[in-house]
Motif scaffolding. Sequence first.
Motif, PDB file in Angstrom:
ATOM      1  N   UNK A 119      14.181 -12.952 -23.060  1.00 46.98           N
ATOM      2  CA  UNK A 119      13.692 -13.408 -24.360  1.00 46.98           C
ATOM      3  C   UNK A 119      12.270 -12.899 -24.585  1.00 46.98           C
ATOM      4  N   UNK A 120      11.452 -13.001 -23.558  1.00 49.03           N
ATOM      5  CA  UNK A 120      10.084 -12.499 -23.650  1.00 49.03           C
ATOM      6  C   UNK A 120      10.075 -11.016 -24.010  1.00 49.03           C
ATOM      7  N   UNK A 121      10.944 -10.295 -23.327  1.00 45.40           N
ATOM      8  CA  UNK A 121      11.017  -8.862 -23.555  1.00 45.40           C
ATOM      9  C   UNK A 121      11.412  -8.555 -24.998  1.00 45.40           C
ATOM     10  N   UNK A 122      12.409  -9.285 -25.456  1.00 39.30           N
ATOM     11  CA  UNK A 122      12.868  -9.044 -26.828  1.00 39.30           C
ATOM     12  C   UNK A 122      11.774  -9.354 -27.837  1.00 39.30           C
ATOM     13  N   UNK A 123      11.040 -10.433 -27.585  1.00 38.71           N
ATOM     14  CA  UNK A 123       9.956 -10.812 -28.500  1.00 38.71           C
ATOM     15  C   UNK A 123       8.890  -9.719 -28.547  1.00 38.71           C
ATOM     16  N   UNK A 124       8.591  -9.168 -27.371  1.00 33.87           N
ATOM     17  CA  UNK A 124       7.573  -8.113 -27.321  1.00 33.87           C
ATOM     18  C   UNK A 124       8.022  -6.903 -28.138  1.00 33.87           C
ATOM     19  N   UNK A 125       9.271  -6.537 -27.989  1.00 34.49           N
ATOM     20  CA  UNK A 125       9.794  -5.409 -28.753  1.00 34.49           C
ATOM     21  C   UNK A 125       9.776  -5.692 -30.247  1.00 34.49           C
ATOM     22  N   UNK A 126      10.121  -6.919 -30.581  1.00 33.04           N
ATOM     23  CA  UNK A 126      10.164  -7.296 -31.994  1.00 33.04           C
ATOM     24  C   UNK A 126       8.796  -7.118 -32.646  1.00 33.04           C
ATOM     25  N   UNK A 127       7.745  -7.512 -31.927  1.00 34.48           N
ATOM     26  CA  UNK A 127       6.390  -7.376 -32.485  1.00 34.48           C
ATOM     27  C   UNK A 127       6.080  -5.915 -32.829  1.00 34.48           C
ATOM     28  N   UNK A 128       6.372  -5.050 -31.878  1.00 35.91           N
ATOM     29  CA  UNK A 128       6.090  -3.628 -32.110  1.00 35.91           C
ATOM     30  C   UNK A 128       6.930  -3.074 -33.263  1.00 35.91           C
ATOM     31  N   UNK A 129       8.177  -3.510 -33.302  1.00 32.09           N
ATOM     32  CA  UNK A 129       9.069  -3.038 -34.362  1.00 32.09           C
ATOM     33  C   UNK A 129       8.571  -3.489 -35.732  1.00 32.09           C
ATOM     34  N   UNK A 130       8.188  -4.745 -35.831  1.00 32.63           N
ATOM     35  CA  UNK A 130       7.701  -5.294 -37.103  1.00 32.63           C
ATOM     36  C   UNK A 130       6.530  -4.481 -37.625  1.00 32.63           C
ATOM     37  N   UNK A 131       5.638  -4.181 -36.723  1.00 31.56           N
ATOM     38  CA  UNK A 131       4.444  -3.440 -37.140  1.00 31.56           C
ATOM     39  C   UNK A 131       4.837  -2.070 -37.705  1.00 31.56           C
ATOM     40  N   UNK A 132       5.767  -1.434 -37.030  1.00 33.08           N
ATOM     41  CA  UNK A 132       6.202  -0.114 -37.508  1.00 33.08           C
ATOM     42  C   UNK A 132       6.904  -0.230 -38.856  1.00 33.08           C
ATOM     43  N   UNK A 133       7.629  -1.340 -39.026  1.00 36.64           N
ATOM     44  CA  UNK A 133       8.313  -1.538 -40.308  1.00 36.64           C
ATOM     45  C   UNK A 133       7.310  -1.777 -41.424  1.00 36.64           C
ATOM     46  N   UNK A 134       6.284  -2.561 -41.136  1.00 27.58           N
ATOM     47  CA  UNK A 134       5.275  -2.828 -42.155  1.00 27.58           C
ATOM     48  C   UNK A 134       4.507  -1.570 -42.488  1.00 27.58           C
ATOM     49  N   UNK A 135       4.464  -0.670 -41.552  1.00 27.45           N
ATOM     50  CA  UNK A 135       3.799   0.611 -41.761  1.00 27.45           C
ATOM     51  C   UNK A 135       4.691   1.562 -42.550  1.00 27.45           C
ATOM     52  N   UNK A 136       5.926   1.140 -42.782  1.00 32.53           N
ATOM     53  CA  UNK A 136       6.838   1.969 -43.569  1.00 32.53           C
ATOM     54  C   UNK A 136       7.454   3.117 -42.806  1.00 32.53           C
ATOM     55  N   UNK A 137       7.373   3.067 -41.502  1.00 36.23           N
ATOM     56  CA  UNK A 137       7.839   4.205 -40.719  1.00 36.23           C
ATOM     57  C   UNK A 137       9.153   3.901 -39.985  1.00 36.23           C
ATOM     58  N   UNK A 138       9.496   2.615 -39.880  1.00 36.46           N
ATOM     59  CA  UNK A 138      10.737   2.252 -39.191  1.00 36.46           C
ATOM     60  C   UNK A 138      11.757   1.700 -40.182  1.00 36.46           C
ATOM     61  N   UNK A 139      13.009   1.887 -39.851  1.00 33.39           N
ATOM     62  CA  UNK A 139      14.087   1.333 -40.664  1.00 33.39           C
ATOM     63  C   UNK A 139      13.876  -0.153 -40.849  1.00 33.39           C
ATOM     64  N   UNK A 140      14.197  -0.641 -42.039  1.00 31.77           N
ATOM     65  CA  UNK A 140      13.990  -2.056 -42.317  1.00 31.77           C
ATOM     66  C   UNK A 140      15.204  -2.887 -41.946  1.00 31.77           C
ATOM     67  N   UNK A 141      16.339  -2.233 -41.725  1.00 37.96           N
ATOM     68  CA  UNK A 141      17.559  -3.014 -41.471  1.00 37.96           C
ATOM     69  C   UNK A 141      17.829  -3.184 -39.975  1.00 37.96           C
ATOM     70  N   UNK A 142      16.752  -3.188 -39.205  1.00 33.14           N
ATOM     71  CA  UNK A 142      16.882  -3.401 -37.770  1.00 33.14           C
ATOM     72  C   UNK A 142      16.009  -4.576 -37.386  1.00 33.14           C
ATOM     73  N   UNK A 143      16.494  -5.404 -36.477  1.00 33.06           N
ATOM     74  CA  UNK A 143      15.641  -6.485 -35.999  1.00 33.06           C
ATOM     75  C   UNK A 143      15.512  -6.432 -34.482  1.00 33.06           C
ATOM     76  N   UNK A 144      14.873  -7.434 -33.932  1.00 32.75           N
ATOM     77  CA  UNK A 144      14.602  -7.430 -32.502  1.00 32.75           C
ATOM     78  C   UNK A 144      15.871  -7.369 -31.656  1.00 32.75           C
ATOM     79  N   UNK A 145      16.915  -8.033 -32.131  1.00 32.30           N
ATOM     80  CA  UNK A 145      18.174  -7.998 -31.384  1.00 32.30           C
ATOM     81  C   UNK A 145      18.748  -6.585 -31.346  1.00 32.30           C
ATOM     82  N   UNK A 146      18.656  -5.912 -32.476  1.00 30.39           N
ATOM     83  CA  UNK A 146      19.160  -4.541 -32.523  1.00 30.39           C
ATOM     84  C   UNK A 146      18.369  -3.653 -31.568  1.00 30.39           C
ATOM     85  N   UNK A 147      17.069  -3.847 -31.592  1.00 30.88           N
ATOM     86  CA  UNK A 147      16.224  -3.041 -30.720  1.00 30.88           C
ATOM     87  C   UNK A 147      16.574  -3.304 -29.251  1.00 30.88           C
ATOM     88  N   UNK A 148      16.753  -4.568 -28.936  1.00 35.51           N
ATOM     89  CA  UNK A 148      17.135  -4.938 -27.565  1.00 35.51           C
ATOM     90  C   UNK A 148      18.458  -4.272 -27.182  1.00 35.51           C
TER      91      UNK A 148
END
Lengths: 200, 200
Positions: A119-148
């Motif tokens: 769970x910790x690992x997934x949360x860490x990934x989610x944070x990084x993913x969110x930032x990239x999404x807010x930056x407009x560089x990552x797909x928006x239809x992916x969440x932490x579970x998908x990344x995991x």
Amino acid sequence: MRADARKNRDHLLAIARSTVLEQGAQASLRDIARRAEVGLGTLYRHFPTREALLEALLRADFDTLACRADELAQAGDPARSLVTWLHEAIAVTHGFSGAIALMVAAIADEGSALHASCVTLRAAGTRLLRRAQEDGVARRDIDGNDLFALISALAWLADQPPLVPRADHLFDVIADAILPGRPGTPHAGGAPGGSAVQPR
Amino acid sequence: MRADARKNRDHLLAIARSTVLEQGAQASLRDIARRAEVGLGTLYRHFPTREALLEALLRADFDTLACRADELAQAGDPARSLVTWLHEAIAVTHGFSGAIALMVAAIADEGSALHASCVTLRAAGTRLLRRAQEDGVARRDIDGNDLFALISALAWLADQPPLVPRADHLFDVIADAILPGRPGTPHAGGAPGGSAVQPR
DNA sequence: TTGAAAACCGGAGCACTGCTCCGAATTAAA
DNA sequence: TTTAATTCGGAGCAGTGCTCCGGTTTTCAA
């Protein structure tokens, strides 16, 4: 904890680490005990289940990885940070073949010894993913579970000997999928009916 | 082949199919023999290894899949054909959890009973991929091995219970990666610093 | 220092696994 | 019907995960 117990535990962990690196996550527990020159009962008391043993082996790495995520989230390009972290995440499980399936099972099983770490690992990934999404560089239809899930799949792939030569390349392919807004090469190729030059 | 032998073989296959669907590819062979009401020796004579048994279970499906590839290569949009075939390929191994790892191992091991089937499968995928590449719709830096690896990874993913809900979505993500030239939705998202709306 | 309780150790033992081997039973051909 | 080839079934071997408990060691209060 008694002194002899602590000593046995530490020794067991060291032996387990090398054995698992050598034989994979399904190494014989009896064999680990034998190599550690310790009774089977001793192993089972310290680590009641195989998961508990792997948890002890992976926990430190997982925590480090979570810290790295925060570190990378502070500085630099969001896309680059995410890619770097993904690489490191996959590298951690590399060599512990078979552990990935246990990880995946653990994230859905709250009773599992590995659950918290995952769970910790997934949360860490989610944070990084969110930032990239807010930056407009990552797909928006992916969440932490998908990344995991994608990390798991890539880690699994990198642990299948015949696929190892392809692993790095496929990492790039999937990274491109996650980060389509990233400055990169256009891979689609030329006009329809054009020359059919095969790479490689 | 003697009549009683043929009958035993067929019965064994039917029981093996249902048992593997129920328990996965690592089901106990002794148990399969028991369910088929047949001696363990009988099972081992017909199928000397676990791979041989799985091969017998999968061979028909694999051949069908190879034919489907030719069928799809004739008619219609190359991108659509490839995606359709990928779906079908992944569906075949679905339920046979554990078989995917054996498949991957088999493609590198010429002595394996599954080897020929896997090579056929890879060749079929390669044909469809080539056509899409010549059509300018698929990435040019991917070959049949990469496609095989991606199929394996997706099939593995679809067999991990916690990841099942994500499997379809991740299929789309990876399909987008393979086919960037395909008409589809832009997933990257809005301008940097824009609203951080999370889907789902 | 001594004594005894608490903690720990090791491996015998159970039920299972993959796989081999061979005497007994069945089939098909002579 | 005889006979030889095939097939059958399960006992047996070495390994596995895991439990359980008698014996040993450590710790700490008296």
